[in-house]
Design a protein around this motif. Structure first.
Motif, PDB file in Angstrom:
ATOM      1  N   PRO A  45       0.807  -1.221   0.000  1.00  0.00           N
ATOM      2  CA  PRO A  45       0.000   0.000   0.000  1.00  0.00           C
ATOM      3  C   PRO A  45       0.843   1.276   0.000  1.00  0.00           C
ATOM      4  O   PRO A  45       0.453   2.265  -0.610  1.00  0.00           O
ATOM      5  CB  PRO A  45      -0.812  -0.118   1.298  1.00  0.00           C
ATOM      6  N   TYR A  46       2.009   1.242   0.661  1.00  0.00           N
ATOM      7  CA  TYR A  46       2.854   2.441   0.691  1.00  0.00           C
ATOM      8  C   TYR A  46       3.393   2.766  -0.701  1.00  0.00           C
ATOM      9  O   TYR A  46       3.491   3.928  -1.081  1.00  0.00           O
ATOM     10  CB  TYR A  46       4.004   2.272   1.691  1.00  0.00           C
ATOM     11  N   VAL A  47       3.752   1.720  -1.463  1.00  0.00           N
ATOM     12  CA  VAL A  47       4.195   1.944  -2.840  1.00  0.00           C
ATOM     13  C   VAL A  47       3.040   2.524  -3.646  1.00  0.00           C
ATOM     14  O   VAL A  47       3.183   3.517  -4.359  1.00  0.00           O
ATOM     15  CB  VAL A  47       4.694   0.630  -3.476  1.00  0.00           C
ATOM     16  N   LEU A  48       1.872   1.892  -3.479  1.00  0.00           N
ATOM     17  CA  LEU A  48       0.683   2.336  -4.215  1.00  0.00           C
ATOM     18  C   LEU A  48       0.416   3.816  -3.990  1.00  0.00           C
ATOM     19  O   LEU A  48       0.208   4.576  -4.933  1.00  0.00           O
ATOM     20  CB  LEU A  48      -0.522   1.511  -3.752  1.00  0.00           C
ATOM     21  N   PHE A  49       0.467   4.236  -2.719  1.00  0.00           N
ATOM     22  CA  PHE A  49       0.146   5.628  -2.417  1.00  0.00           C
ATOM     23  C   PHE A  49       1.279   6.593  -2.767  1.00  0.00           C
ATOM     24  O   PHE A  49       1.077   7.806  -2.749  1.00  0.00           O
ATOM     25  CB  PHE A  49      -0.268   5.780  -0.945  1.00  0.00           C
ATOM     26  N   SER A  50       2.481   6.071  -3.038  1.00  0.00           N
ATOM     27  CA  SER A  50       3.535   6.961  -3.534  1.00  0.00           C
ATOM     28  C   SER A  50       3.420   7.137  -5.034  1.00  0.00           C
ATOM     29  O   SER A  50       3.808   8.171  -5.578  1.00  0.00           O
ATOM     30  CB  SER A  50       4.927   6.401  -3.233  1.00  0.00           C
ATOM     31  N   VAL A  51       2.913   6.097  -5.727  1.00  0.00           N
ATOM     32  CA  VAL A  51       2.856   6.144  -7.195  1.00  0.00           C
ATOM     33  C   VAL A  51       1.595   6.871  -7.679  1.00  0.00           C
ATOM     34  O   VAL A  51       1.653   7.641  -8.642  1.00  0.00           O
ATOM     35  CB  VAL A  51       2.917   4.714  -7.775  1.00  0.00           C
ATOM     36  N   LEU A  52       0.474   6.663  -6.989  1.00  0.00           N
ATOM     37  CA  LEU A  52      -0.802   7.240  -7.446  1.00  0.00           C
ATOM     38  C   LEU A  52      -0.757   8.749  -7.707  1.00  0.00           C
ATOM     39  O   LEU A  52      -1.226   9.200  -8.762  1.00  0.00           O
ATOM     40  CB  LEU A  52      -1.917   6.911  -6.452  1.00  0.00           C
ATOM     41  N   PRO A  53      -0.196   9.550  -6.774  1.00  0.00           N
ATOM     42  CA  PRO A  53      -0.170  10.998  -7.044  1.00  0.00           C
ATOM     43  C   PRO A  53       0.590  11.345  -8.324  1.00  0.00           C
ATOM     44  O   PRO A  53       0.191  12.250  -9.054  1.00  0.00           O
ATOM     45  CB  PRO A  53       0.541  11.592  -5.825  1.00  0.00           C
ATOM     46  N   LYS A  54       1.657  10.594  -8.614  1.00  0.00           N
ATOM     47  CA  LYS A  54       2.424  10.863  -9.834  1.00  0.00           C
ATOM     48  C   LYS A  54       1.587  10.569 -11.075  1.00  0.00           C
ATOM     49  O   LYS A  54       1.688  11.252 -12.093  1.00  0.00           O
ATOM     50  CB  LYS A  54       3.694   9.999  -9.868  1.00  0.00           C
ATOM     51  N   LEU A  55       0.758   9.527 -10.992  1.00  0.00           N
ATOM     52  CA  LEU A  55      -0.118   9.205 -12.120  1.00  0.00           C
ATOM     53  C   LEU A  55      -1.156  10.295 -12.328  1.00  0.00           C
ATOM     54  O   LEU A  55      -1.508  10.634 -13.456  1.00  0.00           O
ATOM     55  CB  LEU A  55      -0.823   7.868 -11.862  1.00  0.00           C
TER      56      LEU A  55
END
Lengths: 259, 272
Positions: free
Chosen positions: A143-153
């Motif tokens: 989940p931490y990876v997910l929430f770091s990548v989502l804003p960039k998308l």
């Protein structure tokens, strides 16, 4: 008057720093002590470091810690990045469900995550060891990876991907050539975050492993018997490692954005 | 292939390793040793002994949270103020312990307080008797505050930083004195950070077991210790699951209540 207040504020911050760092500073200092005492200085030596490297159990725990952290980070980066790309392209309802599901392991108490995974591993007769520890770490890292990548998308211009498709790019190639390079800062931040989370974890590891020990569970069982200076040496090395990792992370982004 | 399919592996993983395990906890909570349905384990949670432990855990966690707010708010406030906001290293230094191994932090606080530790060396050098700090409630509280303080500073600092400075200037221009500006403008606007901080501190401290084991040397059973005991010593998974379920529900309710206090909810999630 203004200077006086600034001084007052500064002293308060200094006191907080003293509160946070005095135990660590004492540990680091006494890890170089020649004697066994934890309060009396008996000369400088690397004795405890030598003992540390001779201690098979500690070296094995270090190997377990690093193996688990690296594998869990790699897998969670892949899972989390793909997950983020997928969720970003999903219909609203499904995306919200998945996001709420991702918040779950982040808000559940660690002890509950730990025992729930342990119960499942025992139930499906998976021997609790390094493998189950890796599975558990991937679970709380992703989940931490997910929430770091989502804003960039979200920041990305959706047209670039469409343009790649229009120019005859296959979707898979468009993802590797267009999307991934664009979101790579988020991926790297997420990966570093996953790595530190994995190195930091104690509670979940404690419940999901039986045979293999990592450094946290090793320190825990040692601490139950009392404080020993060879653990100081280990703590010093671990502290320096995290410090180095953090300096790297902080160079990339402000700490505020990744917490 | 549609891009949304990429979320497949992630969704699958989350179902297998988050949903399934929770289902296990829920199933075990309503089972006796033979696997038959029962609510005995749930009612057992409300027995006097466990209510006492729960009260102690909640009390300690609340004390820890209050101390963290009292210590952490000024810290975050000063760090965000004009005087210190340019010192980035200072900020990193205060947050650094957050990323250190949790057990390492506990071990460090343990070595400070132990019988042969540095505090006792100073105490005896001054001619007083050795002070047995390990095994007291104060030691457990110290360990909790030491561990969780940075988790309070970070969200408060973020919310203070995000605040529109012009609002504060407006209040000053309209003649409010500094104390009034703080109470009527700054504090209410930073509440979302305080609430995130409370969640981040209260939740782990109310369920901790390692801190109470190491710094309380087992004299202070907390809810976390009781749960850990069911799995590692007593081998009573059903009761352990009931307790875990009970604690999770309790925490979810308190998070829900806290969120209702928070007026700018949309901003809150950004603090983390």
């Amino acid at each position: 008057m203004k200077k006086f207040f600034k001084g007052l504020k500064g002293s308060y911050l200094a006191l907080i720093l003293l509160f946070l760092y005095s135990p660590i500073a004492i540990m680091i200092a006494f890890s170089f002590n020649a004697g066994k005492s934890r309060s009396k200085w008996e000369g400088f030596s690397f004795k405890w470091y030598q003992e540390l490297f001779k201690n098979e159990a500690i070296m094995e725990a270090l190997r377990v810690t690093l193996t688990v952290a690296v594998i869990a980070t790699v897998v969670s980066v892949i899972l989390g990045t793909l997950g983020a790309i997928g969720i970003h392209a999903c219909k609203k309802g499904w995306a919200t469900t998945l996001l709420n599901l991702s918040y779950l392991p982040m808000t559940m108490p660690d002890i509950v995550t730990g025992i729930s995974l342990m119960m499942m591993f025992v139930f499906i007769k998976l021997d609790r060891g390094m493998f189950t520890m890796i599975l558990a770490h991937i679970t709380f890292d992703t989940p931490y990876v997910l929430f770091s990548v989502l804003p960039k998308l979200k920041q990305m211009d959706p047209n670039t991907y469409e343009a790649a498709l229009d120019l005859g790019c296959k979707p898979m190639k468009a993802i590797t050539k267009v999307i991934i390079p664009e979101i790579s800062p988020g991926i790297i931040t997420g990966g570093l975050l996953a790595l530190t989370m994995s190195l930091d974890d104690f509670v979940i590891s404690y419940f999901t492993t039986d045979k293999a020990q990592n450094l946290s569970t090793l320190i825990y069982s040692a601490a139950k018997r009392g404080v020993k200076p060879d653990m100081y040496a280990l703590s010093t090395i671990m502290f320096i490692t995290v410090l180095a990792l953090l300096i790297v992370i902080n160079k990339r982004t402000t700490l505020e954005n990744i917490g | 292939m549609k891009r949304s399919f990429f979320s497949g592996p992630y969704a699958l993983w989350m179902i297998m390793f988050t949903i399934f395990p929770i289902v296990f906890v829920a199933l075990y909570a309503f089972q006796d040793n033979t696997g038959a349905f029962t609510i005995d384990n749930i009612t057992r949670c409300f027995e006097g002994t466990y209510m006492k432990v729960l009260w102690r855990s909640v009390k300690l966690a609340l004390e820890c949270t209050v101390l963290c707010v009292l210590l952490g708010y000024p810290c975050a406030y000063f760090l965000a103020s004009k005087d210190f906001s340019k010192y980035k290293t200072l900020f990193v230094l205060i947050l650094l312990p957050m990323w250190m191994n949790f057990l390492l932090r506990t071990y460090a606080s343990m070595s400070l307080l132990e019988r042969n530790g540095i505090i006792n060396a100073i105490v005896t050098a001054l001619g007083f008797d050795r002070w047995n700090m390990i095994g007291t409630e104060g030691a457990v509280l110290y360990g909790m505050v030491y561990n969780y303080l940075p988790f309070m500073v970070l969200p408060i600092h973020t919310s203070l930083k995000k605040m529109d400075q012009r609002v504060i200037e407006a209040a000053q221009d309209l003649g409010a004195n500094p104390a009034r500006v703080f109470l009527k403008v700054t504090l209410p606007l930073s509440m979302s950070g305080v609430i995130s901080g409370i969640t981040m501190v209260f939740m782990p401290s109310v369920t901790t077991f390692a801190i109470s084991k190491l710094l309380g040397s087992g004299n202070f059973m907390l809810m976390g210790d009781v749960i850990e005991n069911q799995y590692m010593v007593a081998n009573d998974w059903s009761f352990g699951s009931s307790l875990s379920l009970f604690m999770t529900v309790l925490i979810l309710i308190s998070i829900g209540l806290l969120n209702r206090l928070d007026t700018n909810k949309s901003e809150r999630s950004d603090n983390w």
